[in-house]
Design a protein around this motif. Structure first.
Motif, PDB file in Angstrom:
ATOM      1  N   ALA A 258       0.853  -1.011  -0.080  1.00  0.00           N
ATOM      2  CA  ALA A 258      -0.046  -0.121   0.110  1.00  0.00           C
ATOM      3  C   ALA A 258       0.920   1.291   0.191  1.00  0.00           C
ATOM      4  N   ASP A 259       1.980   1.234   0.803  1.00  0.00           N
ATOM      5  CA  ASP A 259       2.927   2.358   0.762  1.00  0.00           C
ATOM      6  C   ASP A 259       3.546   2.540  -0.510  1.00  0.00           C
ATOM      7  N   GLY A 260       3.955   1.482  -1.085  1.00  0.00           N
ATOM      8  CA  GLY A 260       4.752   1.900  -2.615  1.00  0.00           C
ATOM      9  C   GLY A 260       3.551   2.085  -3.411  1.00  0.00           C
ATOM     10  N   LEU A 261       2.513   1.415  -3.434  1.00  0.00           N
ATOM     11  CA  LEU A 261       1.287   2.043  -4.544  1.00  0.00           C
ATOM     12  C   LEU A 261       0.897   3.341  -4.233  1.00  0.00           C
ATOM     13  N   MET A 262       0.813   3.815  -3.238  1.00  0.00           N
ATOM     14  CA  MET A 262       0.608   5.231  -2.852  1.00  0.00           C
ATOM     15  C   MET A 262       1.598   6.279  -3.343  1.00  0.00           C
ATOM     16  N   HIS A 263       2.807   5.796  -3.003  1.00  0.00           N
ATOM     17  CA  HIS A 263       4.070   6.583  -3.592  1.00  0.00           C
ATOM     18  C   HIS A 263       4.016   6.660  -5.061  1.00  0.00           C
ATOM     19  N   HIS A 264       3.861   5.453  -5.739  1.00  0.00           N
ATOM     20  CA  HIS A 264       3.970   5.230  -7.016  1.00  0.00           C
ATOM     21  C   HIS A 264       2.867   6.141  -7.626  1.00  0.00           C
ATOM     22  N   ILE A 265       1.524   6.122  -7.178  1.00  0.00           N
ATOM     23  CA  ILE A 265       0.331   6.824  -7.844  1.00  0.00           C
ATOM     24  C   ILE A 265       0.619   8.331  -7.515  1.00  0.00           C
ATOM     25  N   VAL A 266       0.761   8.784  -6.286  1.00  0.00           N
ATOM     26  CA  VAL A 266       0.858  10.348  -6.281  1.00  0.00           C
ATOM     27  C   VAL A 266       2.035  10.946  -7.115  1.00  0.00           C
ATOM     28  N   GLN A 267       3.180  10.048  -7.254  1.00  0.00           N
ATOM     29  CA  GLN A 267       4.159  10.448  -8.017  1.00  0.00           C
ATOM     30  C   GLN A 267       3.606  10.726  -9.610  1.00  0.00           C
TER      31      GLN A 267
END
Length: 166
Positions: free
Chosen positions: A21-30
């Motif tokens: 979830a952390d990695g996906l959120m980082h990826h998507i907000v980027q």
């Protein structure tokens, strides 16, 4: 708390679901050009994996979708209530463990289950893929992706963030 949206994802060991979830959120907000608006982290309610990278099967699954998981496992602490204003847990057990650490009703209100943002608003658990096969990791990826996308859209609307890169 800073002026950023401070969000932490919490599971048991912080090696499968919450780092995803952390990695996906980082990826998507980027991707959306919103990275500067967020402080994103993950933690576990159990300290046994502290310092470890995400499970290799979870990293492999995320990588197959172009998402890199960079976090290191750590335990959720009472200090996290002072840093994060959104505490997103993966299942009922994580919810109970985090709520026990809360010192006030205000802190308890910051805690919610990720799947309260799935398309059905099911509030179900995100199944832990750790003891299953690779298909469980893919299923976990799809469930977390859907919920993280919906959560992010909610945060964008609630905080009136610009829609830079859709």
């Amino acid at each position: 708390m800073s002026d950023k949206i401070n969000i932490i994802f919490v599971c048991l060991g912080n090696i499968c679901r919450s780092p995803l979830a952390d990695g996906l959120m980082h990826h998507i907000v980027q991707e959306k050009g919103l990275y500067d608006y967020f402080n994103i982290d993950s933690a576990g309610t159990y300290a046994g994996h502290a310092g470890e990278r995400a499970d290799s099967r979870m990293r492999q699954t995320a990588n197959s979708h172009g998402v890199e998981l960079l976090s290191r496992a750590r335990q959720f602490t009472t200090e996290d209530f002072d840093i994060f204003n959104h505490i997103v847990v993966m299942d009922d057990s994580n919810y109970q463990n985090v709520i026990r650490l809360a010192k006030s009703d205000e802190e308890k209100e910051m805690v919610f289950k990720l799947r309260s943002y799935d398309n059905n608003k099911s509030n179900s658990d995100v199944d832990d893929p750790y003891y299953g096969g690779i298909e469980g990791f893919e299923n976990c990826y799809q469930v977390v992706l859907e919920s993280v996308n919906n959560l992010l859209e909610n945060l964008i609307n609630n905080y009136n963030l610009p829609q830079l890169n859709k």
